[in-house]
Design a protein around this motif. Structure first.
Motif, mmCIF file in Angstrom:
data_model
loop_
_atom_site.group_PDB
_atom_site.id
_atom_site.type_symbol
_atom_site.label_atom_id
_atom_site.label_comp_id
_atom_site.label_asym_id
_atom_site.label_seq_id
_atom_site.Cartn_x
_atom_site.Cartn_y
_atom_site.Cartn_z
ATOM 1 N N UNK A 169 0.736 -1.156 -0.131
ATOM 2 C CA UNK A 169 -0.012 0.071 0.144
ATOM 3 C C UNK A 169 0.915 1.358 0.107
ATOM 4 N N UNK A 170 0.256 2.269 -0.690
ATOM 5 C CA UNK A 170 1.057 3.554 -0.666
ATOM 6 C C UNK A 170 -0.159 4.717 -0.719
ATOM 7 N N UNK A 171 -0.151 5.769 -0.649
ATOM 8 C CA UNK A 171 -0.981 6.931 -0.471
ATOM 9 C C UNK A 171 -1.709 7.143 -2.129
ATOM 10 N N UNK A 172 -0.826 6.901 -2.972
ATOM 11 C CA UNK A 172 -1.111 6.966 -4.495
ATOM 12 C C UNK A 172 -2.200 5.968 -4.799
ATOM 13 N N UNK A 173 -2.176 5.018 -3.987
ATOM 14 C CA UNK A 173 -3.108 3.553 -4.517
ATOM 15 C C UNK A 173 -4.219 3.360 -3.550
ATOM 16 N N UNK A 174 -4.125 4.257 -2.445
ATOM 17 C CA UNK A 174 -5.077 4.153 -1.158
ATOM 18 C C UNK A 174 -6.525 3.957 -1.566
ATOM 19 N N UNK A 175 -6.984 4.854 -2.487
ATOM 20 C CA UNK A 175 -8.424 5.254 -2.803
ATOM 21 C C UNK A 175 -8.886 3.851 -3.264
ATOM 22 N N UNK A 176 -7.969 3.300 -4.492
ATOM 23 C CA UNK A 176 -8.462 1.976 -5.044
ATOM 24 C C UNK A 176 -8.588 1.023 -4.389
ATOM 25 N N UNK A 177 -7.607 1.079 -3.436
ATOM 26 C CA UNK A 177 -7.071 -0.184 -2.426
ATOM 27 C C UNK A 177 -8.526 -0.185 -1.236
ATOM 28 N N UNK A 178 -8.793 1.169 -0.935
ATOM 29 C CA UNK A 178 -10.065 1.229 -0.098
ATOM 30 C C UNK A 178 -11.318 0.667 -0.766
ATOM 31 N N UNK A 179 -11.543 1.046 -2.010
ATOM 32 C CA UNK A 179 -12.651 0.630 -2.434
ATOM 33 C C UNK A 179 -12.938 -0.798 -2.593
ATOM 34 N N UNK A 180 -11.742 -1.495 -3.124
ATOM 35 C CA UNK A 180 -11.624 -3.005 -3.277
ATOM 36 C C UNK A 180 -11.632 -3.639 -1.949
ATOM 37 N N UNK A 181 -10.987 -3.307 -0.718
ATOM 38 C CA UNK A 181 -11.096 -3.887 0.390
ATOM 39 C C UNK A 181 -12.491 -3.885 0.837
ATOM 40 N N UNK A 182 -13.231 -2.691 0.794
ATOM 41 C CA UNK A 182 -14.540 -2.548 1.123
ATOM 42 C C UNK A 182 -15.392 -3.473 0.433
ATOM 43 N N UNK A 183 -15.327 -3.609 -0.789
ATOM 44 C CA UNK A 183 -16.100 -4.499 -1.555
ATOM 45 C C UNK A 183 -15.736 -6.075 -1.118
#
Length: 245
Positions: A169-183
């Motif tokens: 994880x890094x801040x640049x990819x954090x939004x996509x990672x958050x959406x994926x993790x939530x799903x």
């Protein structure tokens, strides 16, 4: 001088002779226990029908009695390559496979389990992990395997992939990672990504990924802002309670 282990006085700096010998004995015992555990793991490990598969050679079934197929709705995809497995192994690893194969479902009757929205390589890695508890991950494969692990309730694999993805994880990819993790209900990844987002809100709200998230799932954006505001309040409260301020 005092011994670093027992703190008794003796002439030379470091560890006294008695403690040194005791530590060596303990180390040897631990090594022996580790060797025993490795031997047990090797003995109990299921033989994977994929172990001897090389590009350009057919898979040798090896008494397998079920095949998993990465199915696709695309007619141009061509015939799917089956991934052989053993029913007993699938049943022991996944309650979802257990329900499929122990009841009179189509998969039990035909001996074929079709799995949609997955590549052959990801499916093959998934089946191989069920046998060996090993996978050579990159970020894409970790995401694919996490999805499969959640779908078929293979908790050990899901945790394994989640930890790998958190390490990347890094801040640049954090939004996509958050959406994926939530799903996919990946809590460890969700919390880690959210922490990165709230630490970098100024930079992230200008990114295209954030704009897309606002349009596609505003509920997640609300959750992000709630976490951000909560962090701001906690930070302010901590500053107010610090001595000397």
């Amino acid at each position: 001088m005092r011994c670093l282990s027992c703190t008794e006085k003796y002439d030379v700096a470091g560890t006294c002779k008695e403690c040194y010998e005791e530590l060596n004995e303990t180390e040897e015992e631990l090594k022996s226990e580790i060797d025993d555990l490795r031997a047990k793991v090797a003995f109990l490990r299921f033989w994977s029908p994929l172990d001897h598969h090389y590009p350009g050679r057919p898979i040798v079934p090896g008494f397998t009695d079920v095949a998993l197929v990465a199915s696709s709705d695309e007619p141009s995809a061509g015939p799917a390559v089956p991934v052989p497995a053993h029913k007993a192994l699938l049943v022991s690893r996944s309650p979802v496979f257990r329900a499929m194969l122990e009841n009179e479902m189509e998969e039990s009757r035909t001996g074929t389990i079709k799995i949609g929205d997955v590549s052959y390589d990801a499916l093959r890695a998934f089946v191989n992990y069920l046998y060996t508890a090993e996978a050579c991950l990159d970020e894409q494969l970790a995401c694919d395997l996490l999805v499969l692990a959640e779908k078929y309730q293979v908790k050990h694999l899901k945790t394994y992939c989640e930890k790998f993805l958190v390490s990347k994880l890094n801040w640049d990819s954090s939004i996509m990672s958050y959406a994926f993790a939530h799903q996919h209900n990946a809590k460890l990844m969700l919390d880690s990504a959210l922490s990165l987002i709230t630490d970098n809100m100024d930079k992230l709200t200008t990114k295209a990924e954030y704009v897309d998230l606002v349009e596609k799932d505003p509920r997640l954006v609300v959750e992000i802002y709630e976490a951000y505001l909560s962090k701001q309040v906690n930070t302010a409260a901590h500053k107010d309670s610090s001595p000397g301020l």
